[in-house]
Design a protein around this motif. Structure first.
Motif, PDB file in Angstrom:
ATOM      1  N   GLY A  98       6.148  17.325  -1.032  1.00  0.00           N
ATOM      2  CA  GLY A  98       5.312  16.244  -0.528  1.00  0.00           C
ATOM      3  C   GLY A  98       6.161  15.089  -0.020  1.00  0.00           C
ATOM      4  N   SER A  99       5.513  13.963   0.245  1.00  0.00           N
ATOM      5  CA  SER A  99       6.211  12.770   0.715  1.00  0.00           C
ATOM      6  C   SER A  99       5.521  11.529   0.152  1.00  0.00           C
ATOM      7  CB  SER A  99       6.230  12.708   2.242  1.00  0.00           C
ATOM      8  OG  SER A  99       4.918  12.518   2.742  1.00  0.00           O
ATOM      9  N   ARG A 100       6.298  10.473   0.088  1.00  0.00           N
ATOM     10  CA  ARG A 100       5.765   9.181  -0.374  1.00  0.00           C
ATOM     11  C   ARG A 100       5.974   8.159   0.749  1.00  0.00           C
ATOM     12  NH1 ARG A 100       7.790   9.264  -4.884  1.00  0.00           N
ATOM     13  NH2 ARG A 100       5.877   9.593  -6.100  1.00  0.00           N
ATOM     14  N   TYR A 151       0.873  -1.180   0.000  1.00  0.00           N
ATOM     15  CA  TYR A 151       0.000   0.000   0.000  1.00  0.00           C
ATOM     16  C   TYR A 151       0.908   1.228   0.000  1.00  0.00           C
ATOM     17  CZ  TYR A 151      -3.701   3.251   1.400  1.00  0.00           C
ATOM     18  OH  TYR A 151      -4.598   4.287   1.453  1.00  0.00           O
ATOM     19  N   GLN A 152       0.850   1.999  -1.080  1.00  0.00           N
ATOM     20  CA  GLN A 152       1.757   3.141  -1.251  1.00  0.00           C
ATOM     21  C   GLN A 152       0.931   4.394  -1.531  1.00  0.00           C
ATOM     22  OE1 GLN A 152       5.269   2.345  -3.709  1.00  0.00           O
ATOM     23  NE2 GLN A 152       4.898   4.281  -4.783  1.00  0.00           N
ATOM     24  N   TYR A 153       1.296   5.503  -0.859  1.00  0.00           N
ATOM     25  CA  TYR A 153       0.518   6.732  -1.034  1.00  0.00           C
ATOM     26  C   TYR A 153       1.427   7.957  -0.873  1.00  0.00           C
ATOM     27  CZ  TYR A 153       0.596   6.944   4.092  1.00  0.00           C
ATOM     28  OH  TYR A 153       1.004   6.995   5.404  1.00  0.00           O
ATOM     29  N   THR A 154       0.932   9.100  -1.354  1.00  0.00           N
ATOM     30  CA  THR A 154       1.674  10.352  -1.239  1.00  0.00           C
ATOM     31  C   THR A 154       0.855  11.375  -0.456  1.00  0.00           C
ATOM     32  OG1 THR A 154       0.767  11.254  -3.303  1.00  0.00           O
ATOM     33  CG2 THR A 154       2.811   9.963  -3.457  1.00  0.00           C
ATOM     34  N   LEU A 155       1.574  12.351   0.097  1.00  0.00           N
ATOM     35  CA  LEU A 155       0.960  13.482   0.789  1.00  0.00           C
ATOM     36  C   LEU A 155       1.558  14.772   0.255  1.00  0.00           C
ATOM     37  CD1 LEU A 155       1.088  12.143   4.471  1.00  0.00           C
ATOM     38  CD2 LEU A 155      -0.978  12.460   3.112  1.00  0.00           C
ATOM     39  N   GLU A 188       4.204  26.663   4.416  1.00  0.00           N
ATOM     40  CA  GLU A 188       3.747  27.753   5.270  1.00  0.00           C
ATOM     41  C   GLU A 188       3.148  27.233   6.577  1.00  0.00           C
ATOM     42  OE1 GLU A 188       1.081  30.159   3.068  1.00  0.00           O
ATOM     43  OE2 GLU A 188       2.597  30.860   1.655  1.00  0.00           O
ATOM     44  N   THR A 189       2.407  26.156   6.487  1.00  0.00           N
ATOM     45  CA  THR A 189       1.784  25.589   7.698  1.00  0.00           C
ATOM     46  C   THR A 189       2.598  24.440   8.278  1.00  0.00           C
ATOM     47  OG1 THR A 189       0.449  24.032   6.407  1.00  0.00           O
ATOM     48  CG2 THR A 189      -0.503  26.209   6.852  1.00  0.00           C
ATOM     49  N   ASN A 190       3.607  23.973   7.509  1.00  0.00           N
ATOM     50  CA  ASN A 190       4.434  22.833   7.910  1.00  0.00           C
ATOM     51  C   ASN A 190       3.584  21.584   8.167  1.00  0.00           C
ATOM     52  OD1 ASN A 190       6.905  21.561   8.476  1.00  0.00           O
ATOM     53  ND2 ASN A 190       6.669  21.919  10.681  1.00  0.00           N
ATOM     54  N   ARG A 191       2.608  21.369   7.263  1.00  0.00           N
ATOM     55  CA  ARG A 191       1.714  20.231   7.428  1.00  0.00           C
ATOM     56  C   ARG A 191       1.598  19.444   6.123  1.00  0.00           C
ATOM     57  NH1 ARG A 191      -3.486  22.226  11.090  1.00  0.00           N
ATOM     58  NH2 ARG A 191      -2.278  22.739  12.964  1.00  0.00           N
ATOM     59  N   PHE A 192       1.338  18.143   6.291  1.00  0.00           N
ATOM     60  CA  PHE A 192       1.081  17.265   5.152  1.00  0.00           C
ATOM     61  C   PHE A 192      -0.428  17.022   5.045  1.00  0.00           C
ATOM     62  CE2 PHE A 192       5.426  16.305   6.305  1.00  0.00           C
ATOM     63  CZ  PHE A 192       6.064  16.174   5.078  1.00  0.00           C
ATOM     64  N   GLN A 241       3.524   0.913   7.972  1.00  0.00           N
ATOM     65  CA  GLN A 241       4.665   1.411   7.215  1.00  0.00           C
ATOM     66  C   GLN A 241       5.864   0.504   7.491  1.00  0.00           C
ATOM     67  OE1 GLN A 241       5.206   5.695   7.251  1.00  0.00           O
ATOM     68  NE2 GLN A 241       7.439   5.442   7.272  1.00  0.00           N
ATOM     69  N   PHE A 242       6.595   0.144   6.430  1.00  0.00           N
ATOM     70  CA  PHE A 242       7.713  -0.786   6.617  1.00  0.00           C
ATOM     71  C   PHE A 242       9.065  -0.191   6.216  1.00  0.00           C
ATOM     72  CE2 PHE A 242       6.266  -1.491   2.295  1.00  0.00           C
ATOM     73  CZ  PHE A 242       7.422  -1.699   1.569  1.00  0.00           C
ATOM     74  N   LYS A 243       9.084   1.034   5.677  1.00  0.00           N
ATOM     75  CA  LYS A 243      10.364   1.719   5.468  1.00  0.00           C
ATOM     76  C   LYS A 243      10.128   3.217   5.489  1.00  0.00           C
ATOM     77  CE  LYS A 243      10.517   1.647   0.379  1.00  0.00           C
ATOM     78  NZ  LYS A 243      11.334   1.243  -0.788  1.00  0.00           N
ATOM     79  N   ASN A 244      11.214   3.986   5.559  1.00  0.00           N
ATOM     80  CA  ASN A 244      11.115   5.429   5.718  1.00  0.00           C
ATOM     81  C   ASN A 244      10.425   6.096   4.538  1.00  0.00           C
ATOM     82  OD1 ASN A 244      12.475   5.271   8.151  1.00  0.00           O
ATOM     83  ND2 ASN A 244      14.479   5.641   7.215  1.00  0.00           N
ATOM     84  N   GLN A 245       9.756   7.203   4.836  1.00  0.00           N
ATOM     85  CA  GLN A 245       9.129   7.996   3.792  1.00  0.00           C
ATOM     86  C   GLN A 245      10.193   8.588   2.862  1.00  0.00           C
ATOM     87  OE1 GLN A 245       6.986  10.977   6.016  1.00  0.00           O
ATOM     88  NE2 GLN A 245       5.082   9.762   6.012  1.00  0.00           N
ATOM     89  N   GLU A 246       9.799   8.869   1.631  1.00  0.00           N
ATOM     90  CA  GLU A 246      10.664   9.550   0.671  1.00  0.00           C
ATOM     91  C   GLU A 246      10.129  10.958   0.436  1.00  0.00           C
ATOM     92  OE1 GLU A 246      10.840   7.448  -2.962  1.00  0.00           O
ATOM     93  OE2 GLU A 246      12.171   5.857  -2.216  1.00  0.00           O
ATOM     94  N   PRO A 247      10.999  11.972   0.469  1.00  0.00           N
ATOM     95  CA  PRO A 247      10.528  13.322   0.147  1.00  0.00           C
ATOM     96  C   PRO A 247      10.250  13.451  -1.347  1.00  0.00           C
ATOM     97  CG  PRO A 247      12.895  13.310   0.498  1.00  0.00           C
ATOM     98  CD  PRO A 247      12.418  11.943   0.844  1.00  0.00           C
ATOM     99  N   ILE A 248       9.285  14.248  -1.699  1.00  0.00           N
ATOM    100  CA  ILE A 248       8.943  14.527  -3.099  1.00  0.00           C
ATOM    101  C   ILE A 248       9.303  15.974  -3.398  1.00  0.00           C
ATOM    102  CG2 ILE A 248       7.070  14.703  -4.793  1.00  0.00           C
ATOM    103  CD1 ILE A 248       5.616  12.523  -3.288  1.00  0.00           C
TER     104      ILE A 248
END
Length: 248
Positions: free
Chosen positions: A223-225, A156-160, A165-169, A207-214
């Motif tokens: 964003g992040s993956r 299961y893979q998703y992005t945010l 400005e708000t420092n939020r995903f 989650q089974f590994k670290n997020q990746e920055p986009i």
């Protein structure tokens, strides 16, 4: 007229009369345990006689007898023992609400069959029958799918999106979801099902590994993956070992 709850109690009571509970789980083959096989072999005949004075519909009596006979039939006589009452009672109470020949009914059948088997009875926890009762058909199918792929999980893979400005995903978008949907009645409710399974302590999306920055190289992150997978909890794994019907 007696209630349906009284019928389940009567069935459990008749089994207790045939083989004392305290003898069923002794180590080694005591005389009482050796006699358990023949007692349970004759169960279909004796239970009808025992329940005859009670005013229940023939269909309901037949269903209990058929269900119990199916649970016992495949177990060698020398391994047959009386199920613990806290397992037998809830199973008998629950099956009257379930249609025949469904996955959930099969789970009850497999659970009780293991409870009748002295080699498998230790793996049947009293909490399992009440858990089955709380499952929808789709949730049972999801558990079956996850259990069938223990060594190679459904991903299961998703992005945010990331707002500097708000420092939020926010704004999650699914890129990959490998969980099969062809058997589900309401595949659009998978997230709700998974939330419920997580509350029951059976399964979750982890989650089974670290997020990746986009973001473009040298530019700000946009964003992040995230990388996750469907998996059973340790308790959920033991639950499925006890309740999952064997594949045919």
């Amino acid at each position: 007229m007696a209630t349906e709850t009284d019928l389940a109690t009567a069935v459990a009571t008749e089994l207790v009369k045939q083989v004392p509970i305290k003898e069923a789980y002794h180590d080694g083959l005591s005389p009482a345990v050796r006699e358990t096989g023949s007692a349970l072999t004759d169960f279909v005949k004796t239970i009808r006689l025992a329940l005859a004075p009670l005013q229940f519909t023939a269909a309901l009596q037949d269903r209990y007898v058929k269900f119990l006979d199916r649970s016992v039939r495949g177990i060698p006589e020398e391994r047959r023992v009386l199920p613990a009452p806290q397992i037998l009672g809830p199973v008998l109470e629950a099956i009257k609400y379930e249609p025949e020949e469904t996955l959930i009914t099969e789970m009850y059948n497999e659970l009780l069959s293991k409870a009748f088997d002295r080699q498998a009875a230790d793996g049947v926890h009293p909490a399992y029958a009440p858990l089955i009762k709380q499952l929808s058909m789709d949730e049972a199918i999801i558990l079956k799918s996850i259990y069938a792929k223990l060594d190679d999980h459904y991903l299961y893979q998703y992005t945010l999106d990331y707002n500097r400005e708000t420092n939020r995903f926010s704004n999650p978008k699914v890129e990959l979801d490998e969980l099969p949907r062809n058997e589900l009645r309401n595949p659009n409710k998978i997230q709700i099902y998974m939330e419920h399974l997580e509350k029951l302590g059976l399964a979750s999306i982890q989650q089974f590994k670290n997020q990746e920055p986009i973001g473009s190289p040298g530019a700000f992150q946009t964003g992040s993956r995230s990388f996750a997978r469907y998996q059973l909890t340790a308790f959920g794994l033991e639950f499925m070992k006890a309740a999952r019907p064997p594949t045919t």
